[in-house]
Scaffold this active site. Structure first.
Site, PDB file in Angstrom:
ATOM      1  N   CYS A 100       1.329  -0.994  -0.382  1.00 22.44           N
ATOM      2  CA  CYS A 100       0.435  -0.220  -0.226  1.00 22.44           C
ATOM      3  C   CYS A 100       0.273   1.685   0.047  1.00 22.44           C
ATOM      4  CB  CYS A 100      -1.057   0.079   1.221  1.00 22.44           C
ATOM      5  SG  CYS A 100      -1.800   1.362   1.759  1.00 22.44           S
ATOM      6  N   CYS A 104      -3.212   7.506  -1.704  1.00 24.09           N
ATOM      7  CA  CYS A 104      -4.126   7.228  -3.008  1.00 24.09           C
ATOM      8  C   CYS A 104      -5.571   8.079  -1.405  1.00 24.09           C
ATOM      9  CB  CYS A 104      -5.187   6.173  -2.855  1.00 24.09           C
ATOM     10  SG  CYS A 104      -4.268   5.446  -3.784  1.00 24.09           S
ATOM     11  N   THR A 191      -3.988   5.020   7.153  1.00 20.48           N
ATOM     12  CA  THR A 191      -2.618   4.410   6.208  1.00 20.48           C
ATOM     13  C   THR A 191      -2.124   5.840   5.810  1.00 20.48           C
ATOM     14  OG1 THR A 191      -4.119   2.835   5.461  1.00 20.48           O
ATOM     15  CG2 THR A 191      -3.236   3.291   4.137  1.00 20.48           C
ATOM     16  N   GLU A 258      -0.290   1.409   9.553  1.00 23.52           N
ATOM     17  CA  GLU A 258      -1.444   1.813   9.796  1.00 23.52           C
ATOM     18  C   GLU A 258      -1.078   2.289  11.231  1.00 23.52           C
ATOM     19  OE1 GLU A 258      -4.387   1.744   8.418  1.00 23.52           O
ATOM     20  OE2 GLU A 258      -3.693   0.319   6.806  1.00 23.52           O
ATOM     21  N   HIS A 293     -12.157   5.609  -2.716  1.00 25.19           N
ATOM     22  CA  HIS A 293     -11.543   4.897  -2.299  1.00 25.19           C
ATOM     23  C   HIS A 293     -11.817   4.256  -2.754  1.00 25.19           C
ATOM     24  CE1 HIS A 293      -8.192   4.690   0.014  1.00 25.19           C
ATOM     25  NE2 HIS A 293      -8.767   3.951   0.629  1.00 25.19           N
ATOM     26  N   TYR A 297      -8.905   0.728  -4.406  1.00 24.24           N
ATOM     27  CA  TYR A 297      -8.965  -0.733  -5.032  1.00 24.24           C
ATOM     28  C   TYR A 297      -8.866  -2.026  -6.154  1.00 24.24           C
ATOM     29  CZ  TYR A 297      -8.862  -0.327   0.151  1.00 24.24           C
ATOM     30  OH  TYR A 297      -8.395  -0.232   1.574  1.00 24.24           O
ATOM     31  N   CYS A 300      -4.858  -0.747  -7.291  1.00 23.39           N
ATOM     32  CA  CYS A 300      -3.350  -1.259  -5.857  1.00 23.39           C
ATOM     33  C   CYS A 300      -4.111  -2.546  -5.919  1.00 23.39           C
ATOM     34  CB  CYS A 300      -3.577  -0.368  -4.385  1.00 23.39           C
ATOM     35  SG  CYS A 300      -4.981  -0.492  -3.612  1.00 23.39           S
ATOM     36  N   GLU A 456      -6.387  -5.589   4.658  1.00 30.54           N
ATOM     37  CA  GLU A 456      -6.981  -4.271   4.469  1.00 30.54           C
ATOM     38  C   GLU A 456      -8.249  -4.042   2.917  1.00 30.54           C
ATOM     39  OE1 GLU A 456      -4.003  -0.983   4.190  1.00 30.54           O
ATOM     40  OE2 GLU A 456      -4.687  -1.186   1.893  1.00 30.54           O
TER      41      GLU A 456
END
Lengths: 493, 493, 493, 493
Positions: A100, A104, A191, A258, A293, A297, A300, A456
């Site tokens: 990650c 973003c 994140t 995190e 968001h 996903y 990424c 995640e």
């Protein structure tokens, strides 16, 4: 103003007075801390890619506010092409980091706040949109990383913000001053929080009038007085502290992050406040941020999936079973699932539309469908990767055993020689390469990267049930019933 | 002779001169090593349960060889009732330890070697069966733990044992002496090897005449000269080394163990050899051991599943969302999948049959179906557990943060107070209990227990494809085609 | 008294005055009606099998009431062995008929009513149990087929029986007389109703005191005054009416049957009443009947699955693609799913226990898990069968085209010759055999057998959600939470 | 030239001398045949929609060849926007017909032949591309429906075309004349063949030099001398012949069509030949046609899915269980699966690219991923629909029973009154509407529409394994391996 390189970004972090706690202590030099640094490298990759000739086409955008060349991570999407490029950029970075890269959330918050503030102003005559544009130009021109912070700890899930025994489980206004507000509370599982220059705080759920004090959106520097982070522990986190660790890390250079971000009576000047009490817009902001968001996903995690598929194929090749039809079929299935997620990411982008503010929003239904698939397929991809990898992935000796020159054999063989010889497969394969690829897969399936790839994928941008609620809401069931009535010959009363 | 207690078992390990390496070093006092001890506790639980009044009904059996009361883990199954009780015992121990208790491989090897040696003797007039019975009586009467060691490292999967560049990747006879043989090679991913008093080595695949030197079965003390283990690294293994670690471990008391066992020219006296060159029986032994062991997974992993389901239900309750229909439905799904595996474990037992030697073998088709489901369902159960747990499972601060009295707040609050207050949910729930259950789930889904619950479910007792081959072989396709022809009116030529 | 043969059974039906309606008309000679007869043949198979030497071991039981040899379909199960034999018998009959043989509902109702009446009597001092035993001895000694009728039409699902606008949507007492009661209402989707000598009516849901008039259980001859059936339409039902139909039927000899049974003020003498107003036992009876019937699906549908797998394998062979790894893998998957269902059927039987009345009940949790799998796996098995069969299964010309001697070709070829030649695959395969197997699969996947294999698997013995409710209830969540607390170190308050 | 209306299209069919056989007979007036007419209505809908103001935006395109306004079904896609509009048009028509509207195969063949002929000409200097454009302008200007015919019967799947015992199982050149060729063979499962004005024949697999006579592409009028069709039987096909049938049909107006097309020495003039012996282009043509057609399924079946979801929601509402969380969750799942397919259809369109000829091709990997999902999800959507519908869907009386005025009750009630009253649910729901929606679902899940929704989704545009082969080929495994090596620190040699 020039875009930063990765190295410049890392240096810029040193200038902040960010307060980070871990294992009960404050970490002074967190920038060089071995547990944190891989996550910083990941963000740095978003800067380096912008400077890379091959990737700048995806990475560089033109600001709709200033016309300046900016990193796409601070861009306001002005077309479906922008939305598609965002997803392609994310896949590319996932392929490079297998982690990650954290930036973003900021980008997604910019686009959600941009359109929502416009609509609040339209209704209330406030000037949030202008404030926000000013803030964003500063971010764009300084090429900053911003944490888009949404998720409050939430306390008792069966109660609303104003009903909680402890009000601090939702960020709220503690005091109103002429020049700003004092806020208190926390955001959980943030994140890249530590690695961000600024934070944008947003509400986490739709709200009712009685939750007025919790309907808040504002920006804040990461080292503001009263703001601090507690670093979350992750699977295998301390492996990174082991001396000389390389192979056992699986992914030495990159990783996620995190943290729990705590706001201990932080003062926010008016110019950084973008919503304050307009409760009926809290849901819109949440829905839009979550929508963008959930689209993310589809990029990424697909990039990470590409690396996993490649690693599984290598593991099979190193084993000598790459031609087995069962292995090939599993690689096809992994690819199929991975590309299905990507299709959803692209589709919700290509089906995007302009908001009142003029920037482009993804197709909400499809973005939620995208994320819903991401809550399922990475788990199956990881399972298939473990299947192809074989049990050795979780039973093999440590890197130190492979490298040990302790004599343990009757004929003087060292421990390292035994391990290397016995776990070798064929002459043309270096046993250490085999171990590297298995440790990479261990890291993805069970180690610190598993947090990013699996959990995640499940909870990031909202847990599965959150998407199902949106799918129900966006599914136009009444329209579908009309279609059915017409075909079946039922009068539509 | 009396059965051992858990404490006596642990003491008995101290008397062995077992050679264990880890992180490139020899571990002298491995019995008290914090990374190893939880796995020893797990085996000890199999002894303690036998002494427990409530559980002795499942744990104690009567030897068919001596009539003595013995621990069921050294029993030869003489009925389908024995086979069913085995599975029920395994579920009960899985519920108690939420881990792999390691002693099944020995039990499963006893039953496979028992019937296979009988049939080898029948064909060749050898006396392997008597040798084995003598050995087993010793095991039963001393209540020993034995590692049933099957899986060779296997080198290049596209080549047979005798074709490998390095012969050591399959255990083989290096030298034949009058009183025994010298063996060389290794066994990979050995569950509980370090914690076993003895090992039984078995071939890992069906063999052809040219693989004669590899068609070997023999017993050997765990501390034999030339035998040593390299301890496998697992996810989060070193958390157990952290000072004062408790909550962060998730399962403080119990855990699994995997090691690479190396045979560096070990001498095996004739009396402990149970197969030596009878290549056509290698496949039978593998198939039977695998069959029993695939049955086992229908018990032990189901027991672990029970704990996971309970933990997920607690996590939901602590969150205040235990009444949400989506949560309840996920718990039902987890239960459904868990019980489906159990049904397969019970069915292959209830459908068992006597071998020529008189002991009972499970229904092979159903045992393979059982294990095939175990390669899938625990992954979905774990995914659903992560779903219910929420993201905090992988983002929360460390135990040390929660316990820290470092003052960090403007009003003098400590770091521990902040963590505890902000991550609390409702007055009647102790935040530490919430953290405990989330760390337990982290451990099961991503930590060291994930190795046991997920990857071991996938590869233990044979990887998924191994079961599919057996299902194809046992499925009686010709019989099924006849049924179809009859119904469809096709003449059966 | 001797058991009947299939032929005798068919003759026995002619003696009844059963009233059957279909397509708006009364069907006088329903026994020979081509749409009904295949379902009669199926029931007849349960009689013929009892006379078959190879199968009588499964088919014949000894009555616990009289010691007489009886057909297992009228047996009271007195051991787990009886329960297992029931499932094995059902699989065998499924293999022979590839259809629903309808007689299970009676058997399952006998066992549920047997134990429930015992417990009602225990509480209320009624003599239902004795009445029922007397009735059952008559059934056993006359080797009768009985419809166990449970499912009422139910009207508005959000309302209880006594709240319905139309009371007739649940069977109820309309009038009480000294010598019996007059009942009114209906039972929907009654499997084999028309083919049964008697019916046992049972309540369909748990009830509350206000539903007293609906808490009813009684037996009734199928041709009682006021009782009549409306035959349900099924997919492709009228193909059976086509002249000369053979290949196009897919399964010429056998089939299922569903009907709506209507009670138009039927008088029931007291001796045939087994529950009347004891509302708190309605739930028990439903739960027990459903439990037995959910077990049944782990046998019968597995037998049908065996035929489907064989047919798919034949289709592949006829095509010349039986060696393709993708085809072989699909056959393995079908087998795996099929055997998983069987394992559940066997497990809930082997884990059975005695009721207060002395007969054996299956393990309720496992029986519900069994049926839940049956609501899923047949759909996937059918999908895989369609996959292997290829598109021709649904696009091929009719049997009449293949047999047509109409000259259509330039060189005098007939339509039949064209079809046969063009759809042939290889010399050793008769094109008609290929068509037969494809039509069989069409019938299973889409035709009248699809009703039995797919939709009945979904809804028979209760829809999926009914099982989930039982799984939730039987899952002992509290016990599982205790296990988790213990492992995680949480005090159990 | 004006576009045709649906009515004009139907009239245009009457002018053709198309030869259709069914049930062993020639059907003279096939346009009005009740079994065929619904499929004609479906094609007519593609004409009527073009005339509909609301839909013309999707339906009407501008020819890249002439600039004329044309029906999109004869369009050459010149942009990704065109590709996206194609999918949206297909979804809309699926929503209107809940059936296969058959005209896509022509459109997909146009686009594949367009680009392939360009590349053949480029290599061989042939003039196929010009010939094809001329043909296409005629099609566009006359608004014709064309069957894109690809799938040969294929005989023994383990043999190539030239190896078959019977050469007619692949279409081939039988004779070469100066002015054209004589072709022989057949195409199986031709969707909409009977309803098409013309056919384009294409090869069905990649070919080698020895298969030269089979590497053929040409156009041919549907009523050419020597060309005839045998109508395929489908589930429940003859219900359409039942007098007065309405409700029982489920979808009275619309339906699909599959036929076997036979070429009995048909003469093809040179101007209609677009490939003749250029074997290395056979694979390209197949791949492109299949690619476009796999994209199509991401539109049409999604539209049908919309109707199914609406019907299931209505069934639940009519039952009174629309508020049950289990029902709502199933509707969400159906929507999720349906939209996932749509996302794939849109993504492969948005990710399209220009061919050498200038027209746009979809992203091949994503189109194959799209279709692969379509081989799975409609089955699950149908299963969930059956679940929500309840068992009555397959057990309910016929329409004639509901409408019967035969007196059957003691109080003079008719059969129709009994059925209507007993199967009613609540006052505000007309029982007939409930039956309509259940019959619609029966038709989709088991009846003639199930052929289109389920089996056609599986095999249309290539069976699942065909897509897996393409996914393997397009997945760039080498590139993925490089990504993994880089992350894992393995030198890329």
């Amino acid at each position: 103003m020039a875009l930063m390189t990765g190295a410049e970004y890392i240096e810029s972090l040193r200038k902040l007075n960010t307060k980070v706690y871990m294992f009960g202590e404050r970490i002074e030099n967190w920038v060089d801390h071995p547990m944190i640094r891989p996550s910083i490298n990941c963000v740095a990759a978003t800067y380096d890619a912008a400077a890379d000739a091959a990737e700048s086409g995806l990475m560089i955008a033109t600001s709709n506010l200033t016309g300046h060349k900016i990193n796409r991570f601070s861009n306001i999407h002005m077309s479906t092409d922008d939305l598609c490029k965002k997803v392609k950029m994310q896949r590319m970075l996932g392929q490079k980091t297998a982690s990650c890269f954290q930036r973003c959330v900021g980008m997604d918050s910019f686009n959600a706040v941009y359109s929502t503030t416009f609509e609040i102003d339209e209704k209330y005559g406030t000037d949030y949109h202008e404030r926000f544009k000013k803030f964003l130009i500063m971010v764009q021109d300084n090429d900053l990383t911003v944490d888009g912070a949404m998720t409050d700890p939430k306390g008792d899930r069966s109660k609303s913000p104003s009903q909680q025994a402890n009000p601090d489980v939702f960020v709220h206004v503690k005091e109103v001053r002429e020049d700003g507000i004092v806020v208190r509370g926390a955001k959980a599982h943030q994140t890249g929080s530590v690695n961000s220059h600024w934070h944008i705080f947003m509400p986490t759920i739709a709200m009712k009038p009685e939750d007025k004090d919790f309907a808040l959106c504002f920006a804040c520097p990461s080292d503001a007085d009263g703001l601090f982070m507690v670093y979350g522990r992750q699977s295998c986190d301390t492996r990174k502290l082991e001396e000389g660790a390389d192979i056992d890390l699986g992914n030495k250079q990159f990783g996620g992050q995190e943290a729990l971000v705590i706001l201990d009576d932080v003062f926010i000047p008016n110019e950084y406040i973008f919503m304050n009490g307009e409760t009926e817009f809290a849901g819109m902001l949440v829905e839009r941020f979550a929508g963008y968001h959930r689209q993310s996903y589809g990029g990424c995690k697909v990039g990470v999936g590409d690396v996993i598929i490649g690693a599984a194929a290598l593991a099979a090749e190193y084993n000598g079973c790459e031609k087995a039809s069962a292995v090939k079929d599993k690689l096809v299935e992994m690819t199929h699932l991975n590309e299905t997620m990507y299709c959803c990411g692209i589709a919700c982008s290509a089906d995007g539309h302009a908001t009142k503010a003029g920037n482009y929003e993804i197709n909400l239904l499809e973005a939620n469908v995208c994320k819903q698939n991401v809550t399922r397929f990475p788990y199956e991809i990881a399972r298939l990767a473990e299947d192809i990898a074989g049990g050795l992935m979780v039973t093999m000796p440590s890197e130190k055993d492979f490298k040990s020159d302790l004599v343990v054999g009757k004929n003087g063989e060292t421990l390292g020689e035994f391990c290397t010889s016995l776990l070798g497969t064929k002459p043309e394969v270096d046993t250490m390469d085999r171990m590297r690829i298995l440790r990479f897969l261990e890291n993805i399936c069970l180690g610190s990267s598993a947090v990013g790839y699996r959990t995640e994928s499940l909870h990031g941008a909202g847990s599965p049930q959150a998407q199902r609620i949106m799918i129900a809401r966006q599914g136009n069931m009444e329209g579908k019933q009309k279609l059915a009535k017409k075909i079946a010959g039922i009068e539509d009363k």
